[in-house]
Scaffold this active site. Structure first.
Site, PDB file in Angstrom:
ATOM      1  N   ARG A  18       0.797  -1.181  -0.091  1.00 39.73           N
ATOM      2  CA  ARG A  18      -0.147   0.173  -0.087  1.00 39.73           C
ATOM      3  C   ARG A  18       0.924   1.235  -0.026  1.00 39.73           C
ATOM      4  NH1 ARG A  18      -3.881  -0.778   4.892  1.00 39.73           N
ATOM      5  NH2 ARG A  18      -2.454  -2.099   5.563  1.00 39.73           N
ATOM      6  N   LYS A  21      -1.048   4.390  -0.940  1.00 43.40           N
ATOM      7  CA  LYS A  21      -2.065   4.930  -0.144  1.00 43.40           C
ATOM      8  C   LYS A  21      -1.140   5.723   0.757  1.00 43.40           C
ATOM      9  CE  LYS A  21      -4.478   3.186   3.854  1.00 43.40           C
ATOM     10  NZ  LYS A  21      -5.838   3.683   3.781  1.00 43.40           N
ATOM     11  N   ASN A 114     -16.541  -3.184  -6.687  1.00 42.48           N
ATOM     12  CA  ASN A 114     -16.579  -2.337  -5.820  1.00 42.48           C
ATOM     13  C   ASN A 114     -15.401  -1.246  -5.624  1.00 42.48           C
ATOM     14  OD1 ASN A 114     -18.357  -3.619  -4.315  1.00 42.48           O
ATOM     15  ND2 ASN A 114     -17.169  -5.039  -3.501  1.00 42.48           N
ATOM     16  N   ILE A 428     -27.918   3.715  14.044  1.00 41.03           N
ATOM     17  CA  ILE A 428     -27.834   2.644  12.975  1.00 41.03           C
ATOM     18  C   ILE A 428     -27.061   1.491  13.392  1.00 41.03           C
ATOM     19  CG2 ILE A 428     -27.325   2.249  10.594  1.00 41.03           C
ATOM     20  CD1 ILE A 428     -29.604   4.238  11.074  1.00 41.03           C
ATOM     21  N   GLY A 429     -26.296   1.832  14.770  1.00 39.24           N
ATOM     22  CA  GLY A 429     -25.521   0.605  15.234  1.00 39.24           C
ATOM     23  C   GLY A 429     -23.931   0.768  15.632  1.00 39.24           C
ATOM     24  N   GLU A 481     -21.155  -1.691  18.611  1.00 32.79           N
ATOM     25  CA  GLU A 481     -20.268  -2.644  17.568  1.00 32.79           C
ATOM     26  C   GLU A 481     -18.898  -2.481  17.733  1.00 32.79           C
ATOM     27  OE1 GLU A 481     -21.826  -2.158  13.321  1.00 32.79           O
ATOM     28  OE2 GLU A 481     -23.810  -2.203  14.251  1.00 32.79           O
ATOM     29  N   ASP A 596     -28.766  -5.296   8.379  1.00 33.82           N
ATOM     30  CA  ASP A 596     -28.105  -4.263   7.358  1.00 33.82           C
ATOM     31  C   ASP A 596     -28.042  -4.810   6.041  1.00 33.82           C
ATOM     32  OD1 ASP A 596     -27.950  -2.040   9.249  1.00 33.82           O
ATOM     33  OD2 ASP A 596     -25.952  -2.821  10.086  1.00 33.82           O
ATOM     34  N   HIS A 690     -21.681  11.555   7.006  1.00 34.64           N
ATOM     35  CA  HIS A 690     -20.503  11.633   6.342  1.00 34.64           C
ATOM     36  C   HIS A 690     -19.747  12.968   6.503  1.00 34.64           C
ATOM     37  CE1 HIS A 690     -21.616   7.806   4.711  1.00 34.64           C
ATOM     38  NE2 HIS A 690     -22.676   8.443   4.378  1.00 34.64           N
TER      39      HIS A 690
HETATM   40  N1  GLN Z   1     -24.714  -1.116  11.464  1.00 30.80           N
HETATM   41  C1  GLN Z   1     -23.736  -0.623  10.656  1.00 30.80           C
HETATM   42  C2  GLN Z   1     -23.102   0.622  11.637  1.00 30.80           C
HETATM   43  O1  GLN Z   1     -23.694   1.177  12.282  1.00 30.80           O
HETATM   44  C3  GLN Z   1     -24.278  -0.198   9.319  1.00 30.80           C
HETATM   45  C4  GLN Z   1     -22.978   0.441   8.703  1.00 30.80           C
HETATM   46  C5  GLN Z   1     -23.378   0.726   7.194  1.00 30.80           C
HETATM   47  O2  GLN Z   1     -24.658   0.840   6.745  1.00 30.80           O
HETATM   48  N2  GLN Z   1     -22.625   0.798   6.427  1.00 30.80           N
HETATM   49  O3  GLN Z   1     -21.957   0.599  11.404  1.00 30.80           O
HETATM   50 ZN    ZN Z   2     -25.298   3.056   6.446  1.00 26.40          ZN
END
Ligand code: GLN
Ligand code: ZN
Length: 750
Positions: A18, A21, A114, A428-429, A481, A596, A690
């Site tokens: 890398r 990078k 990707n 979201i987590g 998480e 997800d 973001h």
């Molecule tokens: N549950 C994941 C998080 O909160 C969802 C991440 C995602 O949607 N890219 O990180």
């Molecule tokens: Zn997301």
């Protein structure tokens, strides 16, 4: 000048360690200056050329030039002057990343890979002025080091097709700019140029038939001139359809076609179609080695394919796509199970396969027998074929599956059981991945922390995250998480049927790399994967804590896939494995479970005709996860990273109870696409995570009021756009408080 017999479409530019990078990030951080950046990356390019020559790409023009610092589409757009920027390094990075004065170019997926490219913003009547110096420089530096490389450009038709908007009135002026670059290359003594026109393999916003017309227009003009090198036109990422007869009769000197398994799945007779369509004067270059997947080639199958293509007496062999989509080399992997390592080919091993095909079976007997052995052992292995998994999946009902009772009844039960306030708030987590968490994970991996110590560290983190959410007043909590390095890799490491690599880095965009796991065989779940963390978190609070799973489609989308069974087979297996996790979470007292699926849109096939069957199996695999969930268990899903308008029916068909979806940047536009088929409760993101900006209470309240124009109060949730792992607490804390304050204000006004 004949075309080389053995070549590749492109090689990973990020560097085996890398290096690119690091150079990029050092330059952006101001740790190195522009001269150092240029000389470091130049050394990297030359090292790569030397390495490729040592691997056997030793004919003139066999090595494609390593073109881009950031992105190949941006590089071409700058070279032909479709995007102004000249040769200035900072200008280039400002386009890619934005700066104080300007927002960056939009980024989107490069075909169905990707990799993400930068979308040129163009407009009718704009100036287009070629900057051939950009490519001449690469030719000259390679020459100085003793290499005759082949410059690479994205083609004019593809460049416009991928720009925003696809402004076709610019085509004649753009073609002139390409002609100028070609002529400069010719003057510099370059004999071959590689030009990629993958627009012919996809259904883009411009219909295929029109693409074929533009192709004829552009290339008739370009090929009509003598002031140019020979043209090697390439068509990676799939099969050309309407444009194939045009491609075959343009009169290019050499034409590459993609004959990878992924392409042949869709059109099994593609080799034959190509053979029929291509004029005798054009050298066919057979892209039979899969450039975007990691499986060792079945060399005998490839020989048969070369025969079918009608090129057996005049072999020119290459990859189906650039190798930028696969890791550098298996040599960097010390911990792969030996049997699995024999089944794989990364970029360098693929070059050996190409050399073997060109040499033929007699000269390359060893490579052929190794290939035979790999094919046989892989087909027979218990690692690939797990009878218990296959039986379990075979016993599933076919077609669509339906959780019982239906949504309207489930949701009533859930409302009673959960007793949530109006406009419930959740996240979201993930919570911020602090340096301490990263360190604990690294220390655990390195053996510095014992399993027990690591668990204690994670539990301490979970406790803090729960306490913070309680204090702020979130309604449905998450554990944060902290244990996950990555939402796919985490599950891949715990499921049977996957292997993960140590150094299998692949460029995602710019300096960002991912290390996709590899689906090797039938998938099963030996042990619960998330229950310990979720139940510990739940033990700390009377409020519901969400269990967090990554869905089957996303796990597959961000992994290297099997090429010996259809994707739907792996998806079903993941569906039932994750269903077991749902049951175990329920048994541990978890009443809300999020599955997800941010990548649901990503795997959507490039051709419109192929999309319905993809969506069928994708939706089915999600539904399998939730199929036996208790009616009182509230199933959430989460989607992000793309616009879902195009597949909103499929999102509805997931039949989740609650759907959270990225929406803050587009100011809830998506809600206008919802119709009566979309029954689930919905949490359109009200905070663009973001960006480091903290959204104000008023701003969030405005978004919620806007959402209430399209969504009834009983169905609206309040949440950020995505997980918080890339943010810091100094933004997360005030932002979440603003979400709560905004919700309270909006509810008070109802
Ligand atoms: N549950 C994941 C998080 O909160 C969802 C991440 C995602 O949607 N890219 O990180
Ligand atoms: Zn997301």
């Amino acid at each position: 000048m004949t075309f080389p017999k053995a070549t590749i479409e492109g090689y990973p530019r990020i560097g085996a360690n890398r290096e690119l990078k690091r150079a990029l990030e050092s330059y952006w951080a101001g740790r190195i200056d522009a001269d150092t950046f240029r000389s470091t990356t130049r050394a990297l390019r030359i090292d790569t050329y030397n390495h490729l020559r040592d691997l056997g790409l030793d004919e003139d023009y066999a090595i494609p030039a390593d073109v881009a610092y950031y992105d190949q589409v941006l590089e071409t757009a700058l070279t032909v002057g479709l995007v102004p920027g000249g040769t200035d390094l900072d200008e280039e990075f400002a386009l890619a990343r934005g700066n104080d004065e300007r927002v960056p170019l939009e980024m989107t997926k490069w075909f169905d890979t990707n990799y993400h490219y930068l979308v040129p913003e163009i407009s009718a009547g704009q100036e287009i002025k070629a900057v051939p110096e950009r490519v001449l420089r690469l030719v000259a530096e390679a020459r100085e080091a003793g290499h005759t490389v082949r410059p690479y450009l994205v083609g004019p038709v593809t460049l416009i097709a991928l720009s925003k908007p696809a402004e076709w009135s610019l085509l004649p002026a753009l073609v002139n700019a390409y002609a100028e670059v070609f002529s400069a290359l010719k003057d510099a003594g370059v004999e071959w140029v590689q030009v990629a026109e993958p627009a012919v393999v996809a259904d883009l916003s411009t219909p295929d038939a029109e693409i074929a017309g533009y192709l004829r227009e552009a290339w008739t003009e370009l090929l009509g001139s003598d002031a140019r090198p020979n043209v090697y036109l390439t068509t990676p990422y799939g099969a050309a359809r309407e444009a194939l007869p045009v491609l075959g009769s343009l009169g290019v000197e050499a034409l590459q076609v993609d004959l990878a398994p992924w392409t042949l799945d869709v059109d099994p007779d593609y080799a034959k179609h190509v053979r029929e369509a291509v004029d005798a004067g054009t050298t066919l270059v057979a892209g039979v080695i899969d450039g975007r997947n990691v499986w060792a080639a079945d060399l005998r199958k490839k020989v048969a394919l070369l025969e079918e293509l009608g090129v057996a007496d005049n072999l020119h062999v290459t990859t189906s796509t650039s190798l930028q989509h696969v890791p550098h080399t298996l040599d960097a992997e010390k911990n792969l199970p030996v049997d699995v390592a024999n089944w794989l080919s990364f970029a360098d091993e693929k070059i050996a396969e190409i050399k073997a095909l060109v040499a033929g079976e007699e000269a390359a007997a060893e490579a052929f027998s190794r290939s035979d052995r790999a094919v046989r052992t892989r087909a027979e292995s218990e690692r690939t074929h797990n009878a218990a998994v296959q039986e379990r999946v075979a016993a599933l009902p076919e077609g669509s599956v339906q959780r019982q009772p239906v949504f309207e009844e489930r949701i009533k039960i859930q409302h009673e059981e959960l007793g949530l306030p109006k406009l419930p708030i959740t996240t979201i987590g993930s919570f911020p991945q602090t340096p301490e968490i990263r360190k604990a994970r690294a220390d655990h991996k390195a053996g510095v922390l014992t399993d027990e110590q690591y668990k204690e560290a994670l539990k301490a983190e979970i406790k803090q995250v729960i306490e913070l959410q309680e204090e702020i007043g979130i309604d449905v909590l998450v554990h944060g998480e902290a244990e996950r390095n990555d939402m796919v890799q985490y599950f891949a490491e715990l499921l049977d049927g996957f292997v993960v690599t140590e150094n299998g880095w692949v460029q995602s965009y710019g300096s960002r790399c991912t290390r996709p796991p590899i689906v090797v065989g039938d998938i099963s779940r030996p042990n619960p994967m998330t229950v310990e963390w979720a139940s510990y978190a739940q033990s700390l609070s009377d409020k519901p804590v969400k269990g967090m799973l990554t869905g089957p489609v996303t796990i597959l989308a961000w992994s290297f896939k099997r090429d010996d069974v259809p994707l739907s087979v792996s998806a079903d297996q993941l569906g039932v494995a994750l269903a077991d996790e749902v049951r175990d979470l329920e048994d541990a007292g978890i009443n809300v479970i999020q599955i997800d699926e941010p990548a649901l849109r990503e795997l959507l096939p490039l051709r419109a005709d192929d999309r319905a069957s993809y969506l069928d199996w994708a939706v089915r695999s999600f539904r399998l996860v939730a199929l036996d969930a208790k009616p009182a268990t509230q199933i959430h899903t989460h989607l992000c990273y793309s616009e879902f308008g195009q597949i909103i029916e499929a999102v509805a068909a997931l039949d989740a109870d609650v759907t959270s979806i990225e929406a803050a940047r587009s100011r809830m536009e998506l809600l206008e696409d919802l119709d009566e088929t979309f029954h689930s409760e919905i949490g359109p993101g009200v905070w663009d995570i973001h960006s480091p900006r903290v959204p104000s209470k008023d701003e969030v309240a405005d978004l919620l009021r806007a959402a209430l124009q399209n969504v009834p109060t009983e169905r609206l949730w309040v949440n950020p756009d995505c997980g918080l792992k890339t943010r810091g607490y100094k933004e997360v804390d005030p932002s979440l408080r603003n979400l709560v304050a905004a919700r309270d204000e909006v509810v008070a006004g109802l």
